[in-house]
Design a protein around this motif. Structure first.
Motif, short mmCIF file in Angstrom:
data_model
loop_
_atom_site.label_atom_id
_atom_site.label_comp_id
_atom_site.label_asym_id
_atom_site.label_seq_id
_atom_site.Cartn_x
_atom_site.Cartn_y
_atom_site.Cartn_z
N ASN A 37 0.85 -1.19 0.00
CA ASN A 37 0.00 0.00 0.00
C ASN A 37 0.89 1.24 0.00
O ASN A 37 2.00 1.24 0.54
N LEU A 38 0.39 2.30 -0.63
CA LEU A 38 1.13 3.55 -0.75
C LEU A 38 0.16 4.71 -0.66
O LEU A 38 -0.92 4.68 -1.28
N ALA A 39 0.52 5.72 0.11
CA ALA A 39 -0.36 6.88 0.25
C ALA A 39 0.48 8.15 0.35
O ALA A 39 1.58 8.15 0.91
N TRP A 40 -0.07 9.24 -0.19
CA TRP A 40 0.58 10.55 -0.12
C TRP A 40 -0.46 11.59 0.23
O TRP A 40 -1.63 11.51 -0.21
N SER A 41 -0.10 12.58 1.02
CA SER A 41 -0.98 13.70 1.32
C SER A 41 -0.19 14.99 1.31
O SER A 41 1.01 15.00 1.64
N GLY A 42 -0.83 16.06 0.89
CA GLY A 42 -0.18 17.35 0.84
C GLY A 42 -1.18 18.48 0.94
O GLY A 42 -2.40 18.25 0.80
N GLN A 43 -0.69 19.65 1.16
CA GLN A 43 -1.55 20.82 1.33
C GLN A 43 -1.13 21.90 0.34
O GLN A 43 0.05 22.21 0.20
N PHE A 44 -2.12 22.44 -0.35
CA PHE A 44 -1.90 23.50 -1.31
C PHE A 44 -2.79 24.68 -0.91
O PHE A 44 -3.96 24.75 -1.28
N GLY A 45 -2.21 25.57 -0.12
CA GLY A 45 -3.01 26.66 0.40
C GLY A 45 -4.10 26.11 1.30
O GLY A 45 -3.84 25.32 2.22
N PRO A 46 -5.37 26.45 1.05
CA PRO A 46 -6.47 25.94 1.88
C PRO A 46 -6.94 24.54 1.49
O PRO A 46 -7.84 24.00 2.11
N VAL A 47 -6.35 23.96 0.44
CA VAL A 47 -6.78 22.64 -0.04
C VAL A 47 -5.82 21.58 0.47
O VAL A 47 -4.60 21.69 0.31
N HIS A 48 -6.39 20.54 1.08
CA HIS A 48 -5.60 19.41 1.55
C HIS A 48 -6.06 18.18 0.77
O HIS A 48 -7.25 17.92 0.66
N ALA A 49 -5.10 17.45 0.18
CA ALA A 49 -5.44 16.33 -0.68
C ALA A 49 -4.59 15.12 -0.36
O ALA A 49 -3.52 15.23 0.23
#
Length: 770
Positions: free
Chosen positions: A512-524
């Motif tokens: 399994n592989l997961a990534w998360s990041g934040q771009f200004g007010p957007v979190h994905a």
């Protein structure tokens, strides 16, 4: 296993050179509540480059290994980013980001959800969800989840495995006994990591409030659920007791519950035996399933030292009364060549279920040795379920037959799980092993009907090892990668016919592989996983079960495991959430229809689909707050391909509306809609609408006394008609169920200190399959 032991040794000895010093601390909000999954990053004083970083644990704590001094940056979606100088055992307070909450009048009521690499974490306390009645009612409104009557579903993932404070939930009735006021946060994991069994497709982790203080406390809950369609009345009552003195925590509970499930089914089946012969089956049945029981549990938690605790928990279920009343009328139209006949059958079944013993036990240890975190759990489960079914059948008003169906199922499970966690470089390395040993026996017989008796035993051993690594790349986001290895040995023994016995062994890896990041007010976040689904132990038997005189059901000991690959995307902007996923599923498990004896008797058999099933889901949800009004809306679609021609999409809509007024009044109006569409090899030919209303009033300090009145399925159309056509058999079903209910509950809490039990359990997937 040698590789795994070497890995553990490497963690505990060889990796210490990576971290010469540690910065330890805790991140909290302005009300001193822990902030979980916040990013804590050490920046170089020279050029502000990233030196190292970690993510806070569930209790807001963190340990940041580093070899140099610098400045700490702490960031979390929904809070203002702050910079502080490191110090020993620091406590960092985050303030809410006003810009993120703009447009809301009562910010304390807004539902706040944050995204991690593989999950969405929703704060419950201080929001309208914290006054949603039972935890079961609340979970159906949490972003990423939906309710189907008394069943819960993670959107696009199916039924989840539920944990409460790290303890695996075995009985969903416990969610009816818990109150939403006691919940701090809910984490919905749509891509479970390597530490979870490869069959687990979704996890819900409930964290209750951790109140300080010593002494005695208790909760009292009484309720009555009134069936407004058929008149059944289902009372329940429970008491939770707790006592805490210094580092010792003792708890227990006793609960009584009663439940009646009444349904009417109007079925029509058209069986094509060959080019000339066909059978039409028209069937009407009324099924009254009932059960009442006493549930007891007792346990303790003992904190031996600051970073070491042990505990144990014992649960037992005592059946008061359980059974099923089934009345049915069946008309069989047979056309064999030029010959036609009509058979009229009326039958009554009175089934009695009993469980002479049903015990569960868990012991755990949780500790910290320097930077090495150790978590160990051991579980044991033992139960027996007896069934006696008296069947009376009358054919064409003249042929009367009395049958007796009997069955005994015994289950025994032993499981242990060890998880080690160690900070390495810019993240956390986690490794562990799990062993699950299952022994399940089943006997079945029926008199005066041409079905053979069965006596079988299933033994399954699942030995697994897993490793995962989570690290923070700061402006590039956070990454979690892991792999799980499982060795499964399965032995099916037919004690009456040795030729029917079989054994099989499987060795598989599940990444399994997961990534998360934040771009200004957007979190994905983005994720990928490979998982499996194993048949239930009931489906892995070859026994044939009597349903009625013209319908039988059978499992298959040779069923294959499902294999699922999924890629997903989650995104959050202020109070808007988006979830998209695509899945390929091989060896899909379902029920298919077969001719039993060439005379029109239908056999429903657990089967694998020969072709892979592909499906896509997309959901969007909104959770704003405007003054006293807090809506929770969601809309989504699921579409599948290449399943015997069943490819019509299903749309789901939820419109939950809550109004919170002064003096602890709350009013709710909720509507859930599910449209026509296809699910595997079944088609829903009508839409379902479930409209409900709630009124709640609380009194005393901290709303200690609370009365809640709710009515569900006001329109009486929460069920869907079903259609299936596999070429040999065309099936239509019109169900009616007693979902139109009035529920009245009263709850009182005294000295609400919560248990600190930290047991997480082992062997959970096998327990679910039981």
């Amino acid at each position: 296993m040698k590789i795994f032991m070497a890995l553990c040794l490497l963690i505990s000895t060889g990796l210490t050179s990576y971290a010469l010093e540690d910065w330890k601390g805790r991140v909290v909000d302005e009300e001193n509540n822990p902030v979980s999954y916040a990013n804590v990053v050490l920046l170089s004083k020279a050029d502000s480059t990233v030196v190292s970083g970690v993510v806070t644990d569930e209790d807001g704590s963190f340990v940041l290994p580093t070899e140099e001094d610098g400045v700490l940056m702490v960031a979390m979606l929904g809070y203002e980013t702050i910079y502080v100088s490191p110090s020993e055992n620091m406590q960092i307070v985050l303030k809410e980001d006003a810009a993120m909450l703009e447009g809301s009048v009562a910010t304390g009521m807004m539902v706040k959800t944050r995204i991690t690499a593989n999950s969405m974490v929703t704060d419950i306390q201080g929001t309208v969800l914290g006054s949603s009645g039972t935890v079961l009612e609340m979970l159906g409104k949490v972003p990423g989840m939906m309710a189907k009557g008394t069943e819960l579903e993670v959107i696009g993932k199916g039924s989840p495995v539920v944990y409460i404070n790290g303890r695996k939930l075995h009985d969903m009735n416990e969610l009816k006994q818990m109150r939403s006021e006691d919940v701090q946060s809910v984490e919905v994991i749509s891509n479970p990591g390597a530490q979870y069994d490869a069959t687990v497709t979704a996890v819900v982790r409930i964290k209750t409030l951790r109140r300080e203080g010593e002494g005695f406390g208790f909760d009292l809950n009484v309720a009555n659920n009134q069936d407004l369609m058929f008149g059944a009345s289902d009372p329940s009552a429970g008491m939770n007791l707790r006592y805490r003195f210094k580092n010792f925590d003792m708890f227990g509970s006793v609960n009584y519950w009663k439940w009646d499930e009444i349904s009417i089914y109007e079925d029509n089946g058209h069986m094509f035996l060959n080019e000339y012969d066909e059978v039409i089956q028209e069937h009407v049945s009324k099924n009254h399933w009932f059960s009442s029981a006493m549930d007891y549990n007792f346990g303790f938690n003992w904190q031996l030292a600051e970073n070491h605790s042990v505990g144990a928990r014992v649960v037992t279920h005592q059946t008061v009364e359980a059974g099923t009343y089934l009345s049915s009328v069946t008309d069989i139209h047979r056309k064999f060549g030029s010959s036609e006949s009509l058979i009229h059958n009326a039958s009554d079944q009175e089934e009695v279920r009993n469980s002479p013993y049903d015990w569960e036990g868990n012991v755990y240890y949780s500790g910290l040795f320097g930077k090495l975190s150790v978590n160990f759990n051991a579980d044991y489960l033992l139960n027996r379920k007896d069934l006696v079914n008296d069947i009376s059948s009358v054919v064409n008003d003249t042929e009367h037959t009395e049958m007796l169906q009997e069955g005994v199922t015994t289950s025994r499970l032993a499981a242990a799980k060890l998880v080690l966690t160690y900070p390495v470089w810019k993240g956390q390395l986690e490794a562990g092993t799990e062993a699950v040993l299952v022994d399940r026996g089943n006997t079945h017989s029926i008199t005066n009907y041409p079905l053979p008796s069965s006596d079988s035993n299933v033994e399954e051993d699942n030995i697994s090892a897993f490793v995962s690594y989570s690290f923070n790349l700061q402006k590039f986001g956070s990454v979690n990668a892991g792999v799980r290895y499982e060795h499964v040995g399965f032995n099916y023994t037919d004690l009456l016919d040795a030729s029917g016995s079989m054994s099989r062994y499987q060795d598989e890896f599940f990444p399994n592989l997961a990534w998360s990041g934040q771009f200004g007010p957007v979190h994905a976040s983005l994720s990928y996983s490979l998982r499996t689904s194993r048949p239930s132990y009931n489906d892995l038997g070859d026994k044939i079960t009597y349903i009625n005189s013209f319908t039988l059901m059978q499992g298959d000991s040779k069923l294959k495991n499902e294999r699922m690959q999924e890629a997903g995307l989650n995104a959050r902007y202020k109070w808007l959430s988006l979830s998209v996923a695509y899945e390929r599923r091989d060896n899909t498990l379902t029920n298919l229809f077969y001719d039993y004896n060439g005379e029109g008797i239908l056999l429903v058999r657990a089967s694998n689909l020969s072709e892979p099933m592909r499906s896509a889901t997309a959901f969007v949800s909104a959770n704003p707050t405007w003054g006293v009004y807090s809506p929770n809306w969601s809309a989504g679609v699921r579409k599948q391909w290449n399943v015997m021609g069943f490819d019509r999409p299903i749309f789901n809509f939820a419109f939950n509306n809550a109004f919170r007024f002064k003096h602890s009044w709350q009013v709710e109006a909720n509507m859930n809609i599910r449209t026509k569409g296809d699910n595997i090899n079944f088609r829903m030919t009508t839409s379902a609408y479930n409209l409900g209303f709630v009124v709640q009033k609380c009194w005393l300090k901290n709303d200690a006394l609370c009365l809640r009145v709710s009515v569900a399925d006001v329109l009486k159309c929460s069920m869907q008609d079903v259609y299936s056509d596999d070429g040999f058999f065309i099936y239509k079903e019109h169900p009616i169920r007693n979902n139109h209910r009035l529920d009245v509950s009263l709850r009182y809490t005294f000295n609400a200190s919560k248990s600190r039990y930290k047991g997480t359990g082992a062997g959970k997937e096998a327990q679910n399959r039981m």
